[in-house]
Design a protein around this motif. Structure first.
Motif, short mmCIF file in Angstrom:
data_model
loop_
_atom_site.label_atom_id
_atom_site.label_comp_id
_atom_site.label_asym_id
_atom_site.label_seq_id
_atom_site.Cartn_x
_atom_site.Cartn_y
_atom_site.Cartn_z
N TYR A 1 72.48 54.48 23.49
CA TYR A 1 71.47 54.60 22.10
C TYR A 1 69.85 54.85 22.90
O TYR A 1 69.17 54.48 24.08
N TYR A 2 68.70 55.85 21.68
CA TYR A 2 67.67 56.06 22.09
C TYR A 2 66.43 55.63 21.54
O TYR A 2 66.37 55.91 20.17
N PRO A 3 66.01 53.99 21.62
CA PRO A 3 65.27 53.10 20.86
C PRO A 3 63.79 53.26 20.85
O PRO A 3 62.30 53.10 20.48
N GLU B 1 54.68 58.63 23.05
CA GLU B 1 55.96 58.22 22.61
C GLU B 1 55.99 56.37 23.01
O GLU B 1 55.29 56.05 23.78
N ASP B 2 56.64 56.38 22.36
CA ASP B 2 56.73 54.85 22.23
C ASP B 2 58.26 53.88 21.42
O ASP B 2 58.06 54.80 21.38
N GLN C 1 63.07 53.06 29.91
CA GLN C 1 62.19 53.65 30.37
C GLN C 1 60.91 52.90 31.20
O GLN C 1 60.29 53.61 32.67
N GLY C 2 60.18 51.69 30.59
CA GLY C 2 59.44 50.88 31.66
C GLY C 2 59.03 51.29 31.22
O GLY C 2 58.07 51.98 30.17
N ALA C 3 57.98 51.08 31.74
CA ALA C 3 56.26 51.98 32.45
C ALA C 3 56.25 53.10 33.20
O ALA C 3 54.91 53.62 33.53
#
Length: 513
Positions: A40-42, A55-56, A93-95
């Protein structure tokens, strides 16, 4: 031990906006894979108040709702069909300081999004979860892999290849040039960099697909499992019995002194016995055994089969591709074509591999010598800059057939008949061009049907490509090779096919007693 070859894609990203298509993605995955890890890609691209696009991550409420749907879906489908296990997971992905990872759970788990990899591990360390780094070879702190923060038991293997390209090393033979906004590739973050630093990681490939599950040509993962249950698959993942391939299915088995890929062992032997067994989609050009990231032994297979005389009954593979067609700049409304056809052989079909890049494909067995199919090929306006497919997409199959070399293969496409002998298929690649239809279309749309060269018609014609057939001797290898052993080392095998496809085994770590 005998292992089953299982094929999957650890990187099919379904977005919040696509959640209503989850069942369709599942059905496509069943057609292409042996089990399916959902990623899943949030994330999404939003327009900031300043005007810049960023992108966020979606809102907590939206992500929570999506995650519940995925968990419920996984539970339901695994209960319905135990022969096709699925796992729930998501992209983290985090930071961007530690590299992007796909998180997967053996059963269920929370979707957490801390800024750092160590905190991700801390949140999940008491759950059966893994985090797979992908597109590693981008720049450090800019979505590339940070090996200084790596945790082996949390991330037992890495994605060496995807639609992004190859993260084998900073200067390997397959580029990373598709996503201009994330490139170029660099050194220090790649898979080989991590291995040379001493990290024990297995190797896979997977798609990084955002439009369809299991897109052919973007990479697949192979898993050597005792069976296809979730328990045995998970055991294989933790033990690094995995490998990667760039395109078609490859059955790759690699062991040293009877220790299979992903293993670590010690010995005081002066020589190591490498056992490499490979079956590819196309013919094998060569394989290389790497020791500590450096080529140690090369076996050139092409010189052992290309001039071999063939006669009588043979087994061979050949690929058929459908697609191309009207240029969208001239015919913007013609975005897809439905093909209906049938393949007949005077021998028998032994196996079929589906080379599908989108949904809407089907093939049915009539008998051992005849298959009917319906394909939908599509055009796209996407450039491929951000999560789009390749500019040219085709659909097709690889048929493995056993027949006499002088027998006929009959291909029926849209009520037209094309006949080739097996011998002719073995000689060269061929093309069927629907030129009359392209001329009729130009006449209909532009009242134009003559030109001093063929471009206006040929370049807008649908085409079927019959790839050169390859005999069984070309796509199967089973060899044992001895190499001198004098110090601790890790070994892996890289296999090259004649069409440019590549596959990698996971390493084997051998220590001197």
């Amino acid at each position: 031990m005998n292992y089953k070859y299982l094929f999957t894609d650890f990187h099919t990203n379904i977005h919040h906006e696509q959640m209503e298509e989850l069942s369709e993605w599942y059905e496509q995955a069943k057609e292409m894979l042996d089990f399916w890890p959902i990623a899943y890609y949030p994330y999404y691209v939003r327009k900031d108040k300043s005007g810049i696009r960023l992108e966020d991550i979606h809102s907590v409420e939206e992500v929570k709702e999506d995650w519940k749907k995925i968990n419920d879906f996984v539970l339901e489908k695994n209960k319905e069909n135990k022969n096709f296990p699925i796992f729930n997971g998501y992209e983290w992905q985090g930071a961007c300081l530690d590299g992007d990872h796909n998180v997967f759970f053996k059963d269920q788990g929370p979707l957490v999004t801390p800024m750092r990899y160590q905190d991700l591990y801390n949140n999940l360390k008491d759950i059966e979860a893994i985090a797979i780094p992908h597109h590693l070879a981008y720049s450090l702190y800019n979505r590339g892999k940070n090996w200084n923060t790596h945790i082996e038991k949390f991330s037992p293997f890495a994605e060496i290849y995807s639609s992004h390209g190859s993260s084998e090393s900073g200067d390997t033979d397959i580029e990373m040039s598709r996503h201009i906004h994330m490139g170029p590739r660099t050194g220090g973050t790649s898979v080989f960099d991590g291995l040379k630093m001493g990290h024990k990681i297995g190797i896979i490939a997977s798609g990084d697909n955002h439009l369809v599950s299991a897109q052919y040509g973007h990479g697949f993962a192979g898993v050597l499992a005792e069976d296809n249950t979730k328990d045995k698959i998970w055991d294989a993942l933790l033990k690094r019995r995995v490998y990667g391939m760039t395109k078609g299915r490859v059955k790759l088995f690699y062991e040293i002194n009877e220790n299979v890929m992903g293993s670590e062992f010690e010995t005081n032997d002066e020589y190591l016995e490498h056992h490499i067994s490979v079956e590819t989609q196309n013919s094998i050009d060569r394989f290389i055994i790497y020791r500590n990231g450096i080529p140690n032994y090369t076996y050139n297979h092409s010189e052992n089969w290309m001039e071999k005389e063939l006669d009588g009954e043979i087994t061979f593979k050949f690929k058929i591709e459908f697609g191309w067609g009207p240029d969208l700049k001239l015919y913007p409304d013609i975005k897809e074509k439905i093909w209906k056809g049938k393949l007949k052989t005077e021998g028998k079909v032994k196996s079929i591999e589906k080379c599908w890049t989108s949904r809407g494909q089907n093939i049915d067995k009539v008998n051992d010598s005849c298959y009917e199919f319906e394909l939908t090929t599509r055009k796209t306006t996407q450039s491929g800059k951000w999560m789009g497919p390749s500019p040219v997409t085709t659909e097709g199959f690889v048929f493995e057939i056993e027949a006499n070399i002088n027998s006929k293969i009959t291909l029926e496409i849209d009520n037209k008949i094309y006949v080739k002998t097996v011998r002719e298929l073995l000689e060269n690649t061929d093309l069927i061009v629907f030129l009359d239809e392209a001329k009729a279309l130009a006449k209909e749309r532009f009242n134009f049907d003559e030109y001093y060269r063929s471009d206006p018609f040929y370049q807008n014609a649908y085409k079927v490509r019959l790839m050169k057939a390859k005999p069984e001797i070309s796509y199967k290898i089973d060899k044992k090779i001895k190499t001198k052993f004098d110090k601790d080392a890790f070994y892996l095998v890289k296999v090259y096919e004649t069409d440019g496809s590549v596959s990698w085994s996971s390493p084997i770590w051998v220590n001197k007693k």
